[in-house]
Structure formats: C-alpha cells, structure tokens
Design an enzyme around this catalytic site. Structure first.
Site, mmCIF file in Angstrom:
data_model
loop_
_atom_site.group_PDB
_atom_site.id
_atom_site.type_symbol
_atom_site.label_atom_id
_atom_site.label_comp_id
_atom_site.label_asym_id
_atom_site.label_seq_id
_atom_site.Cartn_x
_atom_site.Cartn_y
_atom_site.Cartn_z
ATOM 1 N N ARG A 46 5.310 -13.235 -12.848
ATOM 2 C CA ARG A 46 4.208 -12.650 -13.162
ATOM 3 C C ARG A 46 3.295 -13.419 -13.912
ATOM 4 N NH1 ARG A 46 3.736 -9.206 -16.906
ATOM 5 N NH2 ARG A 46 5.750 -7.950 -16.339
ATOM 6 N N TYR A 98 -20.032 -6.758 -0.580
ATOM 7 C CA TYR A 98 -18.987 -6.356 0.196
ATOM 8 C C TYR A 98 -18.465 -4.747 0.042
ATOM 9 C CZ TYR A 98 -13.992 -5.081 1.335
ATOM 10 O OH TYR A 98 -12.850 -4.700 2.039
ATOM 11 N N ASP A 170 -19.671 -14.217 -6.346
ATOM 12 C CA ASP A 170 -18.761 -13.991 -5.424
ATOM 13 C C ASP A 170 -19.055 -15.301 -4.424
ATOM 14 O OD1 ASP A 170 -17.169 -13.506 -3.128
ATOM 15 O OD2 ASP A 170 -17.057 -11.436 -3.583
ATOM 16 N N LYS A 195 -10.125 -15.296 3.025
ATOM 17 C CA LYS A 195 -10.977 -15.754 3.873
ATOM 18 C C LYS A 195 -10.962 -17.223 4.248
ATOM 19 C CE LYS A 195 -11.860 -11.416 4.087
ATOM 20 N NZ LYS A 195 -11.768 -10.811 2.920
HETATM 21 O O1 P1T Z 1 -9.972 -8.064 1.034
HETATM 22 P P1 P1T Z 1 -9.690 -9.052 -0.386
HETATM 23 O O2 P1T Z 1 -8.972 -10.287 -0.443
HETATM 24 O O3 P1T Z 1 -9.335 -8.095 -1.577
HETATM 25 O O4 P1T Z 1 -11.380 -9.398 -0.757
HETATM 26 C C1 P1T Z 1 -12.211 -8.504 -1.089
HETATM 27 C C2 P1T Z 1 -13.809 -9.279 -0.637
HETATM 28 C C3 P1T Z 1 -14.424 -9.874 -1.950
HETATM 29 N N1 P1T Z 1 -15.652 -10.416 -1.663
HETATM 30 C C4 P1T Z 1 -16.077 -10.776 -0.252
HETATM 31 C C5 P1T Z 1 -17.562 -11.244 -0.172
HETATM 32 C C6 P1T Z 1 -15.497 -10.005 0.745
HETATM 33 O O5 P1T Z 1 -15.992 -10.219 2.172
HETATM 34 C C7 P1T Z 1 -14.222 -9.409 0.592
HETATM 35 C C8 P1T Z 1 -13.579 -8.614 1.559
HETATM 36 N N2 P1T Z 1 -14.103 -8.768 2.907
HETATM 37 C C9 P1T Z 1 -13.703 -8.190 4.022
HETATM 38 C C10 P1T Z 1 -12.359 -7.759 4.231
HETATM 39 C C11 P1T Z 1 -14.781 -8.159 5.089
HETATM 40 O O6 P1T Z 1 -14.306 -8.157 6.303
HETATM 41 O O7 P1T Z 1 -15.843 -8.540 4.751
#
Ligand code: P1T
Length: 380
Positions: A46, A98, A170, A195
């Site tokens: 961790r 998001y 972001d 992503k």
């Molecule tokens: O899903 P996660 O890995 O926890 O990420 C969150 C997140 C943060 N910032 C942006 C710009 C994002 O698009 C996302 C997650 N977005 C999707 C799952 C979506 O389909 O837009």
C-alpha cells in the site's frame, strides 16, 4: 527525450536483478526487511510497490512533472486532490465535468463543509470572478465531458496564481500526448487512467501528477493513509498501455476527425461537438493549447430521445457502454449514463440535452466506423 521515447523508457529500465526487459509485476503485499528499521526500499505494497513506482515515474515523465502518484481509479485520484481541502474551503469547478466528479463534490464533500461553484469552463473571466478569499482550488476539465468545450488553461492559471489558489486539471480527455497542463501553469494534473492511458478498456485506474514537493508530500501521505492504491497487475497493464499512447492517440484523432466531419454534415444531426471542427467555438484555443483534438465526439440528434434510442439500437460497431479511451469505439447517452448523477435541471443548465450522444471513437478502420454511422442514421 521526446514523448514517444519517454512512454517506452521512463521508469521502465531493464530489471536490475534479472535483466528482464519488461517491468516485472511485483505481485507481493509485503517485503522482507533486513532488521528492524532496515527495509530494502519497500515495506508494504500500500505504501509502495516497484511496479507502481515504475508507473508513477512514467506518469510524471509524460506530464513533464516532478512527481507521479497512481490510484485505484480516477475518482480515487480526484479524492486524493480533495484531501488538500478543509471544511469552510471553497472550490471553483468548471460547469462541464464528469458526472461522478460532480457527485463526489456535491454528495460527499459539500456535506463535509466544502462549498462549490460552477462557472462556465470556457469563461476564464467568470472563473476569476468566482474566486473568493476562502477559495483553495480551481478544478477544470478540458476538453470537457461530455460537451468537448475547451478552457483556457494559461489564462485560468494566471488568475489562480495571482490569488494563491491551486489549479487542478483533469487531463483525461486529452491525454498527456495532446496536452500538458503543468506546462501551461496548472499545479495538479489528474487522470482517469482507465481511459487513454490504459487504452484497452481492461482496467480501472487513476493518476495525480504535480511539480510542487509539498503538494506531492501531502497527496502521497493521503495515498498511503487512505489506501486507494492500484494493484501491481493493474499498474503493469497501465504501463503497457502507455507505451503505445502516442500511436493510439494519432489513430483516435484521425478517426474522430472523420466522424466529427461526417456528423456535422449529416441532416439527422442538429449539432456536432468536436474541438477540431473549424466551427467549434474554442477551435483556435484548442489549436494553441493542444497538439491535437483527441478522440471524443458528441452530437445532438434531431428527433430527441426517440432518435437517440433508435440510433443506439442500430449501431453495430459502436458499443453502448460507459467509459472512453479504449481501442474500440463506444457510444454513450450521458443523461442516463455518465451524467445521471446530475439533476435534470443542472443537466439542462449545462447544455446536456435529452438528444445528446457521446462517442469514444476507437482505432478501427475509419471507413468501417463511418459506414456504421451511415447505416444507423439512414432514413432518420
Ligand atoms: O472511472 P474512473 O477511473 O474512476 O474515472 C473517473 C473520471 C474522471 N475524470 C473524467 C474526465 C472521467 O471521464 C472519468 C470517468 N468517466 C467515465 C466513466 C465516462 O464514461 O465518462
């Protein structure tokens, strides 16, 4: 070194013990110590793990930052940045983020005493005007999710720096290949590594990259104290994805541009949103700020929700699913999927209509993608 080289080599030297060319997956929870108070560099996974350390070095290199930190998800990375806040603090966030980020702000942090305002991300003056004495953080997505609007990072950074406020960006939609916010004056970069960084829709991960040693120390403390870390296998998959980020982003962009141009000219489409279209309201800014326009396209269909339902039922290659940034093309309906956490009034205020469709354009053959869209929109 240039981006493509860093993506393959930063943090990924051949293994010192064996010469393994690929970073080993150190699938261990703990590490033998030579005596009390004498660890060999790692103690407990961790706190730190060599596969994660390789990923963190690569993440920092790609964003041209000093420190990278990996998290179990993009939301966990966002939470780690919010750990810098205290009750009574104020955050200015762009209006188009998001849905899960909005939910975290409104449903988890507002009840803890943090205040949020959402001026338009495209209006740097409105963001500057929203800063208060108790504002500690400005949170910007650009391009925004799902409307692909562009925020002027340099102008916003000028305003936050003048007021001693931290700017977090972001950078998920652009990826560090197309945009490096630290170079434009941001203090903190966040990614959903799920992503483009991972790139193959096979993991959930997050990242934070900073230059400032003190911000790094605090977020790293939180990473260990709160514990939302990725396992070594997911770190390895993310590293593997990163190696091809540049070639994938070029292919995403080529295809997204073709898709956006096709949609913008199609009679069934009311409006197409893609920063690479010359008619996009921030096209010139995107051209200056990014080295490409990315793989995300959204559009509004004539005929409202009925037309959306028909479209998603008829596409064959585009898969109806949340998420983005993988090699395969996805279609998403933000009002009921990624942005369902926004109350309908908030969605409307932000410009997310009931006829909005979002595409994550993959790296398939572009003609096949256009043909799929053509047949799905035929006789609409
Ligand atoms: O899903 P996660 O890995 O926890 O990420 C969150 C997140 C943060 N910032 C942006 C710009 C994002 O698009 C996302 C997650 N977005 C999707 C799952 C979506 O389909 O837009």
């Amino acid at each position: 070194m240039k981006f493509e080289t860093l993506a393959i080599h930063a943090g990924q030297e051949p293994d010192a013990a064996t010469g393994a060319v690929t970073t080993p997956v150190y699938q261990t929870s703990t590490f033998q110590q030579d005596g009390i108070g004498k660890p060999r560099g790692y103690e407990y996974s961790r706190t730190g793990n060599p596969t994660r350390a390789a990923l963190e070095t690569a993440l920092a290199a790609l964003e041209n930052g000093r420190h990278g930190l990996a998290f179990a998800s993009g939301v966990a990375a966002t939470t780690a940045v919010l750990s810098l806040l205290r009750p009574g603090d104020h955050v200015v966030a762009g209006d188009d983020v998001y849905g899960g980020t909005y939910r975290l702000f409104e449903r988890v942090y507002r009840p803890l005493g943090v205040a949020f305002d959402y001026p338009p991300a495209t209006d740097a003056d409105a963001i500057a005007a929203a800063l208060r004495p108790e504002t500690r953080l400005v949170w910007i997505e650009t391009p925004t999710n799902p409307l692909l609007r562009i925020a002027d990072l340099q102008r916003i950074a000028d305003a936050t720096r003048a007021r001693g406020v931290r700017l977090a960006v972001d950078n998920t939609f652009a990826s560090p290949f197309l945009q490096r916010p630290l170079e434009l004056g941001a203090d903190i970069v966040v990614h959903s590594a799920t992503k483009y960084l991972g790139g193959h829709s096979d993991l959930i991960g997050g990242a934070v990259i900073v230059n400032d040693d003190e911000i790094h120390r605090r977020i790293r403390f939180y990473q260990n104290a709160a514990g939302a870390v990725p396992g070594p296998w997911d770190c390895w998959l993310t590293l593997r994805g990163i190696k091809t980020l540049a070639v994938r982003m070029r292919a995403h962009e080529r295809n997204a541009r073709a898709v956006a141009e096709f949609l913008a000219a199609h009679p069934a489409v009311e409006r197409a949103h893609y920063p690479g279209l010359p008619g996009h309201p921030q096209h010139e800014l995107a051209r200056r700020q990014m080295s490409g326009f990315g793989g995300m396209v959204s559009f509004e269909l004539r005929g409202g929700f009925a037309a959306v339902e028909r479209f998603v039922a008829r596409v064959r290659l585009f898969i109806l699913a949340e998420s983005l940034g993988g090699v395969e093309s996805l279609v998403c309906y933000p009002p009921r999927m990624t942005h369902a956490a926004l109350p309908p009034s908030e969605r409307r205020r932000r410009g997310i209509g009931d006829n909005l469709v979002r595409l994550s354009v993959g790296i398939e053959d572009p003609e096949d993608l256009l043909e799929d869209l053509r047949q799905a929109l035929a006789d609409a």
